[in-house]
Design an enzyme around this catalytic site. Structure first.
Site, short mmCIF file in Angstrom:
data_model
loop_
_atom_site.label_atom_id
_atom_site.label_comp_id
_atom_site.label_asym_id
_atom_site.label_seq_id
_atom_site.Cartn_x
_atom_site.Cartn_y
_atom_site.Cartn_z
N ASP A 175 11.97 9.19 -2.31
CA ASP A 175 12.91 10.31 -2.25
C ASP A 175 12.66 11.30 -3.41
OD1 ASP A 175 15.86 8.28 -3.13
OD2 ASP A 175 13.82 8.27 -3.88
N LYS A 207 9.66 2.44 -2.17
CA LYS A 207 11.11 2.35 -2.28
C LYS A 207 11.46 0.93 -2.69
CE LYS A 207 14.50 4.49 -0.76
NZ LYS A 207 14.71 5.46 -1.84
N TYR A 217 4.80 -0.03 11.18
CA TYR A 217 4.16 0.21 12.47
C TYR A 217 3.55 -1.06 13.04
CZ TYR A 217 4.65 5.18 11.44
OH TYR A 217 5.13 6.43 11.16
N ASP A 246 3.02 8.43 6.75
CA ASP A 246 3.11 9.25 7.96
C ASP A 246 4.00 10.45 7.68
OD1 ASP A 246 4.12 8.45 11.40
OD2 ASP A 246 3.04 10.14 10.52
#
Lengths: 376, 286
Positions: free
Chosen positions: B156, B123, B76, B180
């Site tokens: 994931d 990740k 962001y 988020d």
């Protein structure tokens, strides 16, 4: 209207899920038991890491027992055990020759620069080299496998070559890392078209484009724009757009609203996994990787399940359903539906149940039950 | 659009704020106002406790987790460029300073609120340098708080397991985008944004608590809105300010009101208007 600009490019694009007979097969042979007949199709087989080898064993066993005319070209590929792995070149050569591949999950390892010392994972290298731009996960509830949400049937289409997985990272100043997410119009249009084509082919009614264009205005804005433009070519399919966070919320509260979903790479990873979790977990969902010329089938949620290695507890459903989809692609429809029907029957009867269904059956027990349920 | 100076001065003076929803248009030119607020007051951690609400049934009964999201950087950053026509580059920024700050906050929060474990969500198998740095900072913070269990898990994998068995999770800490998405996923498990509280913690004790749902222009002015999210955020605020006894009292009253179908608002399947619900909560507090 940009239709005239877009359409000429796509006249040449063959989408693999269109071609019914891209591989030379004698369909006459598929209706009779084929034990002893010379195999016609060679498929690249990559067991992968974790429980991959065990699960491939299930597939190979069943295929052999029912006489599927498929010959395997097996290659050991691993990023974490790279010294024993076949070279990337060999893998690519094999897949390019055979055009179809069944694979387990190849782990990527992590930490700064992973195991290989490079930013790009082996999986990404393979996908890029073969231009496997689309990843399809079909989230379908299995009757007999009770989950919190039943009767689901939706498809997640994920762009898997660009976006956040571009492997373009650098430390501009010590302690400050920049990672680049790339979105291009070309790939966005291509995946959007794939999704709409898929919808048409499979009789689906709606495509939901998932994005975060309220924050990533240019990047996801481009993705969204491409989806909107492509949707104009398909007036019979509705286009809906949804922000990724709301999409996740909707998936857990009202997943039945979804039909086909299309999205960039990272959101695809997230939604694939949520979808798998909703219908029963990583052990039951198949995945398909498409380029214009090749297809690779694998377990949908892409988890190597290291903890399960050697314990005979991994669920072979995902890889068997993936193998079934592969058989359909090879025009071996009889075998394909026999296999998937057998899987569904075992779940429905509930007599042989694995751990994730509240039972005690091992992978081998389950595989045998499926084999016994096959009606050719 | 810029935040008015009066607002900035007020928050700097009082240190604590309570905020309703602000709309951000999709794909338009200017930066999100919500983002601007966070940057101006250096609100570096967004905290969202998600607990299943007794009386409001969802398919998930046993959720009790907290998502802590790094609030200032990551995906962001708002830095995007068109490189050539048709190619866009968005920059995700991860810094050691911000990662360390949110990681240490997560552990302090866990200790202060009696939580057993902190899980770093990342990740780093794909974004090896950026998430790798974030993960490293989490590992270092974990060493300073040996009484709290530390785990690390791929995003994931968390998503996969969250929809199957959410009670596995306790405190989750992660960079901006994952936070988020995951915090909204968790809100979905317990009943949606209409019932989820949220707090943004800044340095020097500053904090702004807010409801995270949208502005719902379609039902504005009709006495239909569900004030639960804002009310629970206010309770979080009271706990932050050391007025926890009041906070818990109001929280309990709100849950009682939700349990009863007569006093629940329409979005939760009840019959009450916004003011009827509020009156009910007031009655239950006494």
């Amino acid at each position: 209207m940009r239709i005239k600009q877009i359409y000429p490019t796509y006249r040449q694009t063959r989408c693999l899920h269109y071609s019914q007979s891209s591989l030379a097969l004698s369909s006459a042979k598929e209706h009779s038991p084929l034990v002893g007949t010379k195999p016609v199709n060679t498929v690249t087989l990559i067991p992968g890491d974790g429980v991959g080898a065990e699960l491939m064993g299930s597939v190979q066993m069943i295929f052999k027992q029912i006489g599927v005319p498929v010959q395997w070209e097996e290659l050991f590929v691993s990023e974490t055990s790279s010294s024993r792995s076949a070279s990337l070149d060999d893998v690519l050569k094999s897949i390019r020759k055979n055009q179809v591949c069944l694979k387990g999950v190849i782990s990527s390892g992590h930490g700064v620069s992973g195991v290989s010392g490079e930013l790009e994972t082996l999986n990404m290298k393979m996908r890029r080299a073969l231009d496997l731009f689309a990843y399809v996960v079909h989230a379908k509830s299995i009757p007999g496998l009770l989950t919190r949400h039943n009767d689901l049937d939706f498809v997640v289409v994920r762009e898997q070559l660009e976006g956040e997985y571009s492997a373009l990272e650098h430390e501009s100043v010590p302690g400050v890392v920049e990672s680049l997410k790339i979105i291009t119009r070309g790939r966005s249009e291509r995946i959007a078209k794939f999704a709409f084509d898929y919808a048409i082919k499979h009789g689906r009614k709606k495509v939901t484009a998932v994005h975060k264009a309220n924050i990533m205005k240019l990047g996801d804005g481009q993705f969204l724009q491409s989806c909107e433009e492509i949707s104009e070519l398909y007036p019979s399919i509705a286009l809906e757009t949804m922000i990724i966070d709301n999409c996740c919320m909707q998936l857990v509260s009202n997943p039945w609203q979804f039909d086909v979903m299309v999205m960039p790479n990272l959101y695809g990873n997230i939604v694939d996994n949520i979808a798998a979790g909703l219908v029963g977990g990583a052990g039951v969902v198949p995945g398909e990787n498409y380029s214009e010329d090749y297809v690779i089938y694998e377990p949908g949620a892409r988890h190597s399940f290291h903890e399960g290695v050697g314990r005979n507890i991994a669920n072979p459903t995902a890889i068997l359903l993936a193998a079934s989809k592969m058989l359909a692609h090879l025009n071996l429809h009889h075998f394909s539906s026999a296999l998937s029907s057998a899987v569904y029957e075992v779940f429905k009867s509930g007599k042989v149940r694995m751990r994730d269904m509240g039972g005690q059956a091992t992978s081998i027990d389950f595989t045998k039950a499926i084999l016994q349920a096959i009606r050719l | 659009m810029v935040i008015p100076q009066k607002a900035i001065d007020s928050v700097n003076k009082n240190k604590i704020g309570l905020k309703g929803p602000l709309a951000t248009p999709v794909g338009k030119g200017h930066q999100s106002l919500n983002l601007a607020l966070r940057k101006t007051f250096n609100l570096y951690a967004n905290v969202r406790p998600c607990r299943s609400i007794e009386g409001y049934k969802t398919p998930y009964d046993d959720v009790d987790l907290v998502t802590i999201r790094e609030n200032t950087e990551g995906e962001y950053s708002g830095i995007e460029h068109v490189i050539v026509d048709g190619v866009v580059q968005s920059i995700k920024l991860i810094t050691e300073v911000a990662s360390r700050r949110v990681a240490e906050f997560a552990f302090r929060y866990a200790v202060a609120n009696g939580r057993k474990s902190v899980t770093a969500v990342h990740k780093a198998n794909i974004m090896r340098m950026s998430d790798g740095l974030f993960l490293q900072c989490c590992r270092e913070a974990a060493e300073k708080f040996p009484e709290v269990q530390f785990d690390e898990m791929y995003l994931d994998t968390v998503c996969l397991h969250m929809v199957q068995d959410p009670k596995k999770y306790d405190v989750l800490v992660m960079p901006n985008l994952y936070g988020d998405i995951l915090s909204d996923l968790c809100a979905g498990l317990i009943g949606g944004l209409g019932v989820t509280p949220s707090g943004n913690i800044g340095e020097n004790g500053a904090a702004i608590f807010e409801s995270v749902h949208g502005t719902a222009p379609d039902i504005a002015g009709q006495d239909k809105a569900n004030p639960t999210a804002l009310l629970l955020s206010a309770c979080m605020m009271l706990k932050h300010m050391g007025l926890g006894t009041y906070g818990s009292k109001i929280e309990k009253a709100a849950f009682e009101a939700i349990k009863n179908k007569e006093t629940r608002t329409a979005d939760l399947g009840g019959k009450a208007t916004c003011s009827q619900f509020t009156d009910a909560v007031c009655r239950y507090v006494d």
